[in-house]
Scaffold this motif. Structure first.
Motif, PDB file in Angstrom:
ATOM      1  N   TYR A 149      60.491  79.728  42.826  1.00 10.92           N
ATOM      2  CA  TYR A 149      61.666  79.214  42.124  1.00 10.92           C
ATOM      3  C   TYR A 149      61.313  78.323  40.938  1.00 10.92           C
ATOM      4  O   TYR A 149      62.186  77.648  40.389  1.00 10.92           O
ATOM      5  N   SER A 150      60.037  78.303  40.569  1.00  9.89           N
ATOM      6  CA  SER A 150      59.616  77.680  39.315  1.00  9.89           C
ATOM      7  C   SER A 150      59.998  76.202  39.219  1.00  9.89           C
ATOM      8  O   SER A 150      60.727  75.785  38.318  1.00  9.89           O
ATOM      9  N   HIS A 151      59.490  75.406  40.167  1.00 14.66           N
ATOM     10  CA  HIS A 151      59.682  73.958  40.152  1.00 14.66           C
ATOM     11  C   HIS A 151      58.330  73.273  40.338  1.00 14.66           C
ATOM     12  O   HIS A 151      57.459  73.811  41.033  1.00 14.66           O
ATOM     13  N   PRO A 152      58.138  72.095  39.752  1.00 15.62           N
ATOM     14  CA  PRO A 152      56.877  71.377  39.953  1.00 15.62           C
ATOM     15  C   PRO A 152      56.625  71.116  41.438  1.00 15.62           C
ATOM     16  O   PRO A 152      57.557  70.795  42.186  1.00 15.62           O
ATOM     17  N   LEU A 153      55.386  71.223  41.842  1.00 13.28           N
ATOM     18  CA  LEU A 153      55.043  71.071  43.257  1.00 13.28           C
ATOM     19  C   LEU A 153      55.419  69.689  43.780  1.00 13.28           C
ATOM     20  O   LEU A 153      55.913  69.549  44.902  1.00 13.28           O
ATOM     21  N   TRP A 154      55.215  68.640  42.955  1.00  9.71           N
ATOM     22  CA  TRP A 154      55.535  67.284  43.414  1.00  9.71           C
ATOM     23  C   TRP A 154      57.022  67.146  43.730  1.00  9.71           C
ATOM     24  O   TRP A 154      57.402  66.471  44.701  1.00  9.71           O
ATOM     25  N   LEU A 155      57.858  67.812  42.936  1.00 12.04           N
ATOM     26  CA  LEU A 155      59.298  67.722  43.142  1.00 12.04           C
ATOM     27  C   LEU A 155      59.711  68.475  44.403  1.00 12.04           C
ATOM     28  O   LEU A 155      60.532  67.988  45.193  1.00 12.04           O
ATOM     29  N   VAL A 156      59.144  69.647  44.609  1.00 13.35           N
ATOM     30  CA  VAL A 156      59.462  70.424  45.808  1.00 13.35           C
ATOM     31  C   VAL A 156      59.063  69.658  47.065  1.00 13.35           C
ATOM     32  O   VAL A 156      59.810  69.620  48.055  1.00 13.35           O
ATOM     33  N   LYS A 157      57.905  69.027  47.054  1.00 14.82           N
ATOM     34  CA  LYS A 157      57.458  68.257  48.225  1.00 14.82           C
ATOM     35  C   LYS A 157      58.431  67.123  48.540  1.00 14.82           C
ATOM     36  O   LYS A 157      58.738  66.860  49.710  1.00 14.82           O
ATOM     37  N   ARG A 158      58.928  66.443  47.516  1.00 10.94           N
ATOM     38  CA  ARG A 158      59.919  65.376  47.721  1.00 10.94           C
ATOM     39  C   ARG A 158      61.196  65.935  48.335  1.00 10.94           C
ATOM     40  O   ARG A 158      61.764  65.369  49.271  1.00 10.94           O
ATOM     41  N   MET A 159      61.645  67.054  47.801  1.00 11.87           N
ATOM     42  CA  MET A 159      62.886  67.646  48.280  1.00 11.87           C
ATOM     43  C   MET A 159      62.763  68.115  49.724  1.00 11.87           C
ATOM     44  O   MET A 159      63.692  67.958  50.525  1.00 11.87           O
ATOM     45  N   LEU A 160      61.629  68.684  50.073  1.00 12.09           N
ATOM     46  CA  LEU A 160      61.419  69.138  51.450  1.00 12.09           C
ATOM     47  C   LEU A 160      61.493  67.973  52.429  1.00 12.09           C
ATOM     48  O   LEU A 160      62.054  68.104  53.526  1.00 12.09           O
ATOM     49  N   LEU A 161      60.949  66.826  52.042  1.00 11.18           N
ATOM     50  CA  LEU A 161      61.011  65.647  52.910  1.00 11.18           C
ATOM     51  C   LEU A 161      62.445  65.151  53.066  1.00 11.18           C
ATOM     52  O   LEU A 161      62.851  64.709  54.145  1.00 11.18           O
ATOM     53  N   ASP A 162      63.226  65.223  51.985  1.00 19.53           N
ATOM     54  CA  ASP A 162      64.589  64.682  51.999  1.00 19.53           C
ATOM     55  C   ASP A 162      65.609  65.628  52.624  1.00 19.53           C
ATOM     56  O   ASP A 162      66.559  65.194  53.270  1.00 19.53           O
ATOM     57  N   MET A 163      65.433  66.952  52.428  1.00 21.59           N
ATOM     58  CA  MET A 163      66.514  67.869  52.804  1.00 21.59           C
ATOM     59  C   MET A 163      66.086  69.110  53.572  1.00 21.59           C
ATOM     60  O   MET A 163      66.931  69.913  53.958  1.00 21.59           O
ATOM     61  N   GLY A 164      64.793  69.311  53.782  1.00 23.40           N
ATOM     62  CA  GLY A 164      64.352  70.477  54.539  1.00 23.40           C
ATOM     63  C   GLY A 164      64.270  71.732  53.687  1.00 23.40           C
ATOM     64  O   GLY A 164      64.728  71.772  52.542  1.00 23.40           O
ATOM     65  N   ILE A 165      63.720  72.795  54.272  1.00 20.75           N
ATOM     66  CA  ILE A 165      63.399  73.990  53.495  1.00 20.75           C
ATOM     67  C   ILE A 165      64.636  74.764  53.050  1.00 20.75           C
ATOM     68  O   ILE A 165      64.697  75.260  51.920  1.00 20.75           O
ATOM     69  N   GLU A 166      65.647  74.882  53.916  1.00 19.09           N
ATOM     70  CA  GLU A 166      66.806  75.707  53.568  1.00 19.09           C
ATOM     71  C   GLU A 166      67.560  75.136  52.370  1.00 19.09           C
ATOM     72  O   GLU A 166      67.881  75.857  51.418  1.00 19.09           O
ATOM     73  N   GLU A 167      67.848  73.829  52.419  1.00 19.46           N
ATOM     74  CA  GLU A 167      68.600  73.225  51.321  1.00 19.46           C
ATOM     75  C   GLU A 167      67.753  73.132  50.059  1.00 19.46           C
ATOM     76  O   GLU A 167      68.256  73.323  48.950  1.00 19.46           O
TER      77      GLU A 167
END
Length: 442
Positions: A149-167
């Protein structure tokens, strides 16, 4: 012609990357210098914006098929490949052979000896289009989402911690959608129904926006055919319009807006006040402050007083009934609209911006009357810039309380029990916007 459009797209993409410029400003500046048709201008915009959105995926594809390390490739070679791969992977109505042939012809202009490399890589990528070695979603979710989905890895890691993989996947997928174009009707000059009729005369297909009384969503046609100088509208996403609406400004009141440039919310507030009262528009950047006043003139808003100054410091401002803080932020809620931002933003920026946001709120306290309302809005969804900023403020200012924006929450399909407004592109189809209302107790 399409050939010219591709070459102009390459020029613009190179300019954005070489000086970390804003894609929207670079597009506007460069397209104004061309005699391209409306159709070809639209193609240039699609190529530049789309390539930026999908750049993470595209760069990974280049890495998979390149016999030269990616970081050793010249910028112009990268961008010729990026534009071609975007056309092959993500645009259905451009033949693959046309994208490849034009890429080869373009590289001959700059570096003829690299033509075989460009041709070979693109044809190999095309042959293997359906069998790419994506990272495993379950074993490496961050890498998978970042590349897919073409997003920086650091941002994806933050999002996974906050909202999980589905969201996280839903948010990132929505960030890659083409943003809808929304107008805010200038009710000082025209009503929404009449403006939609006038747009239709210009072959512009438009419908009322679902969340605000002023908004119009453009479904088809080119808004440039109507003319921006008419003063009948302002280009503004409904989430941003709702931030201005939440201030609930009344005719005759004194309003302060901190960080007012370029004037979208300023002119909206003036419209809601029916040009009665005063708005003190504070902006640290002189050019952006001029834009505020230019927009006021174009839209017929006559009650704005410009204030050039740093809103994190005490300024000579009157006591206000209401204050809007349109704070500088990471902008991670508008990645579909600002595709360049995902590659320019750094993780450490979030903490730096949160400190500025704290200062803006603390200074606003000096100007607000008893029982006055402060609206804090940012177009992002990071915890540090949203709820954390408000929680910290409330703990240190016991004479303020959080006021629920229940009516707006209801319109958005959010729980009326929510303390704040947080829109999401994948839920409402709007920019990601956080809005909090703070009432000063008497």
């Amino acid at each position: 012609m399409a050939v010219s459009a591709r070459r102009i797209a390459l020029k613009i993409k190179n300019a954005i990357d070489s000086k970390s410029g804003y894609s929207n400003l670079e597009l506007r500046s460069q397209l104004a210098k061309t005699d391209l048709s409306s159709r070809d201008k639209a193609l240039v915009t699609e190529l530049v914006s789309g390539t930026l959105r999908r750049q993470g995926t595209i760069d990974w594809i280049i890495t998979v098929f390149s016999n030269t390390p990616f970081d050793k490739l010249d910028l112009i070679i990268k961008n010729i490949l990026r534009l071609a791969i975007y056309q092959i992977w993500f645009i259905d109505n451009i033949p693959d052979y046309a994208a490849i042939n034009e890429a080869v012809e373009m590289v001959k202009t700059f570096s003829p000896n690299r033509a075989p490399f460009i041709n070979g890589l693109l044809r190999a990528a095309l042959r293997n289009k359906s069998s790419l070695p994506w990272p495993d979603r379950d074993e490496k979710p961050a890498e998978y989402i970042s590349i897919k989905y073409s997003h920086p890895l650091w941002l994806v890691k933050r999002m996974l911690l906050d909202m999980g993989i589905e969201e996280t996947e839903k948010v990132c997928r929505a960030d890659n959608l083409r943003p809808q174009l929304t107008l805010r009707t200038n009710l000082l000059r025209i009503d929404r129904v009449s403006l939609i009729k006038k747009l239709k005369i210009k072959n512009i297909d438009a419908r009322p926006g679902p969340y605000t009384q002023e908004s119009i969503v453009i479904v088809g046609g080119s808004i440039a055919d109507y003319g921006f100088d008419s003063g009948d509208f302002y280009l503004q996403n409904e989430a941003s319009i709702l931030a201005g609406t939440s201030l609930n400004a009344k005719a005759g009141e004194a309003i302060i807006e901190l960080c007012a440039g370029p004037g979208g919310k300023t002119t909206h507030i003036g419209q809601l006040m029916r040009n009665q009262g005063e708005i003190f528009a504070v902006e640290i950047n002189e050019k952006r402050l001029r834009l505020v006043m230019d927009n006021c003139e174009r839209l017929g808003v006559k009650i704005v007083k410009p204030v050039l100054g740093d809103a994190t410091r005490i300024l000579d401002l009157p006591q206000a009934d209401r204050i809007l803080i349109d704070a500088p932020c990471s902008g991670l809620g508008v990645l579909s609209r600002r595709p360049d931002l995902r590659w320019q933003r750094r993780e450490q920026d979030i903490g730096t911006l949160a400190l500025i946001q704290d200062k803006l709120l603390n200074q606003a306290v000096s100007y607000i009357k008893n029982n006055g309302l402060i609206i804090y809005s940012v177009c992002t969804n990071t915890r540090e810039e949203t709820s954390d900023v408000i929680d910290k403020f409330i703990k240190s200012h016991r004479n303020f309380k959080i006021e629920k924006l229940s009516e707006i929450s209801k319109k958005l399909g959010l729980s009326e029990k929510n303390q704040f407004i947080q829109t999401q592109t994948y839920i409402q189809g709007l920019d990601g916007m956080f809005v909090a209302a703070l009432r000063k107790l008497s």
